[in-house]
Design a protein around this motif. Sequence first.
Motif, PDB file in Angstrom:
ATOM      1  N   ARG A 170       0.822  -1.208   0.000  1.00  0.00           N
ATOM      2  CA  ARG A 170       0.000   0.000   0.000  1.00  0.00           C
ATOM      3  C   ARG A 170       0.854   1.255   0.000  1.00  0.00           C
ATOM      4  N   VAL A 171       0.206   2.317  -0.409  1.00  0.00           N
ATOM      5  CA  VAL A 171       0.762   3.655  -0.324  1.00  0.00           C
ATOM      6  C   VAL A 171      -0.392   4.586   0.046  1.00  0.00           C
ATOM      7  N   ILE A 172      -0.112   5.561   0.893  1.00  0.00           N
ATOM      8  CA  ILE A 172      -1.101   6.571   1.255  1.00  0.00           C
ATOM      9  C   ILE A 172      -0.479   7.934   0.976  1.00  0.00           C
ATOM     10  N   PHE A 173      -1.243   8.774   0.300  1.00  0.00           N
ATOM     11  CA  PHE A 173      -0.769  10.134   0.077  1.00  0.00           C
ATOM     12  C   PHE A 173      -1.894  11.125   0.328  1.00  0.00           C
ATOM     13  N   SER A 174      -1.487  12.341   0.664  1.00  0.00           N
ATOM     14  CA  SER A 174      -2.469  13.399   0.874  1.00  0.00           C
ATOM     15  C   SER A 174      -2.936  13.914  -0.483  1.00  0.00           C
ATOM     16  N   TRP A 175      -4.089  14.532  -0.473  1.00  0.00           N
ATOM     17  CA  TRP A 175      -4.631  15.212  -1.655  1.00  0.00           C
ATOM     18  C   TRP A 175      -4.692  16.678  -1.262  1.00  0.00           C
ATOM     19  N   ASP A 176      -3.701  17.427  -1.709  1.00  0.00           N
ATOM     20  CA  ASP A 176      -3.532  18.818  -1.292  1.00  0.00           C
ATOM     21  C   ASP A 176      -4.113  19.783  -2.324  1.00  0.00           C
ATOM     22  N   THR A 218      -6.790  18.841   4.067  1.00  0.00           N
ATOM     23  CA  THR A 218      -6.511  17.961   2.933  1.00  0.00           C
ATOM     24  C   THR A 218      -7.125  16.584   3.174  1.00  0.00           C
ATOM     25  N   SER A 219      -7.352  15.870   2.096  1.00  0.00           N
ATOM     26  CA  SER A 219      -7.898  14.514   2.195  1.00  0.00           C
ATOM     27  C   SER A 219      -6.774  13.499   1.997  1.00  0.00           C
ATOM     28  N   ARG A 220      -7.138  12.235   2.063  1.00  0.00           N
ATOM     29  CA  ARG A 220      -6.158  11.145   1.974  1.00  0.00           C
ATOM     30  C   ARG A 220      -6.568  10.170   0.881  1.00  0.00           C
ATOM     31  N   VAL A 221      -5.557   9.637   0.203  1.00  0.00           N
ATOM     32  CA  VAL A 221      -5.778   8.608  -0.811  1.00  0.00           C
ATOM     33  C   VAL A 221      -4.948   7.392  -0.404  1.00  0.00           C
ATOM     34  N   GLU A 222      -5.628   6.269  -0.175  1.00  0.00           N
ATOM     35  CA  GLU A 222      -4.933   5.021   0.133  1.00  0.00           C
ATOM     36  C   GLU A 222      -5.103   4.093  -1.055  1.00  0.00           C
ATOM     37  N   VAL A 223      -3.979   3.540  -1.515  1.00  0.00           N
ATOM     38  CA  VAL A 223      -4.001   2.594  -2.622  1.00  0.00           C
ATOM     39  C   VAL A 223      -3.435   1.282  -2.096  1.00  0.00           C
ATOM     40  N   ARG A 224      -4.267   0.238  -2.135  1.00  0.00           N
ATOM     41  CA  ARG A 224      -3.871  -1.085  -1.652  1.00  0.00           C
ATOM     42  C   ARG A 224      -3.705  -2.025  -2.851  1.00  0.00           C
ATOM     43  N   GLU A 276      -6.997  -1.395  -5.097  1.00  0.00           N
ATOM     44  CA  GLU A 276      -8.133  -0.719  -4.475  1.00  0.00           C
ATOM     45  C   GLU A 276      -7.706   0.681  -4.055  1.00  0.00           C
ATOM     46  N   LEU A 277      -8.429   1.667  -4.528  1.00  0.00           N
ATOM     47  CA  LEU A 277      -8.129   3.055  -4.208  1.00  0.00           C
ATOM     48  C   LEU A 277      -9.284   3.603  -3.369  1.00  0.00           C
ATOM     49  N   GLU A 278      -8.941   4.216  -2.244  1.00  0.00           N
ATOM     50  CA  GLU A 278      -9.940   4.837  -1.377  1.00  0.00           C
ATOM     51  C   GLU A 278      -9.499   6.271  -1.102  1.00  0.00           C
ATOM     52  N   HIS A 279     -10.254   7.221  -1.606  1.00  0.00           N
ATOM     53  CA  HIS A 279     -10.003   8.642  -1.361  1.00  0.00           C
ATOM     54  C   HIS A 279     -10.986   9.060  -0.276  1.00  0.00           C
ATOM     55  N   ARG A 280     -10.475   9.365   0.914  1.00  0.00           N
ATOM     56  CA  ARG A 280     -11.348   9.592   2.068  1.00  0.00           C
ATOM     57  C   ARG A 280     -11.084  10.942   2.729  1.00  0.00           C
ATOM     58  N   ASP A 281     -11.972  11.278   3.642  1.00  0.00           N
ATOM     59  CA  ASP A 281     -11.896  12.531   4.407  1.00  0.00           C
ATOM     60  C   ASP A 281     -11.978  13.752   3.495  1.00  0.00           C
TER      61      ASP A 281
END
Length: 161
Positions: free
Chosen positions: A81-87, A101-107, A119-124
Amino acid sequence: MTPEATAMVRKQVVVAAGIERAFTVFTERFGDFKPPEHNLLGAPIAETVFEPKVGGHIYDRGVDGAECRWARILAYDPPDRVIFSWDIGPQWTIETDPDNTSRVEVRFIAESPDRTRVELEHRDIDRHGPGWQSVVDGVDGSNGWPLYLSRFAALITKDDQ
């Protein structure tokens, strides 16, 4: 629908590649599938860089040398996985306050030695504040994460030919 239910976007794609290769292509070749028209710079993009470490960034470098750092790497756990912010805020400008900012987790989940589900989850997304629904509309729409994932899958397929 509650705000919590709409402040998240989930997408997935299955690619014909092992988990290590899928992770590597996603992170090392992010700029090869990111649409070049997704650009906050005043000049065309020369390259998109994904720095493979916690504390790194995802940024675009323009042909004029200008840079736009639009994400921060928050977790980097190859090949899972990798998690990055969405700025990028609702006005499609850079958000400098990390609290907004929100977060994007890619598993990356191995389905077989030659097949990986991404699987990509863009949350918050509601953390962006007023107008956050426009961010949902953008990343959930046909020119958002679905486009990125389809171009990522096409890149994996092209590499195999």
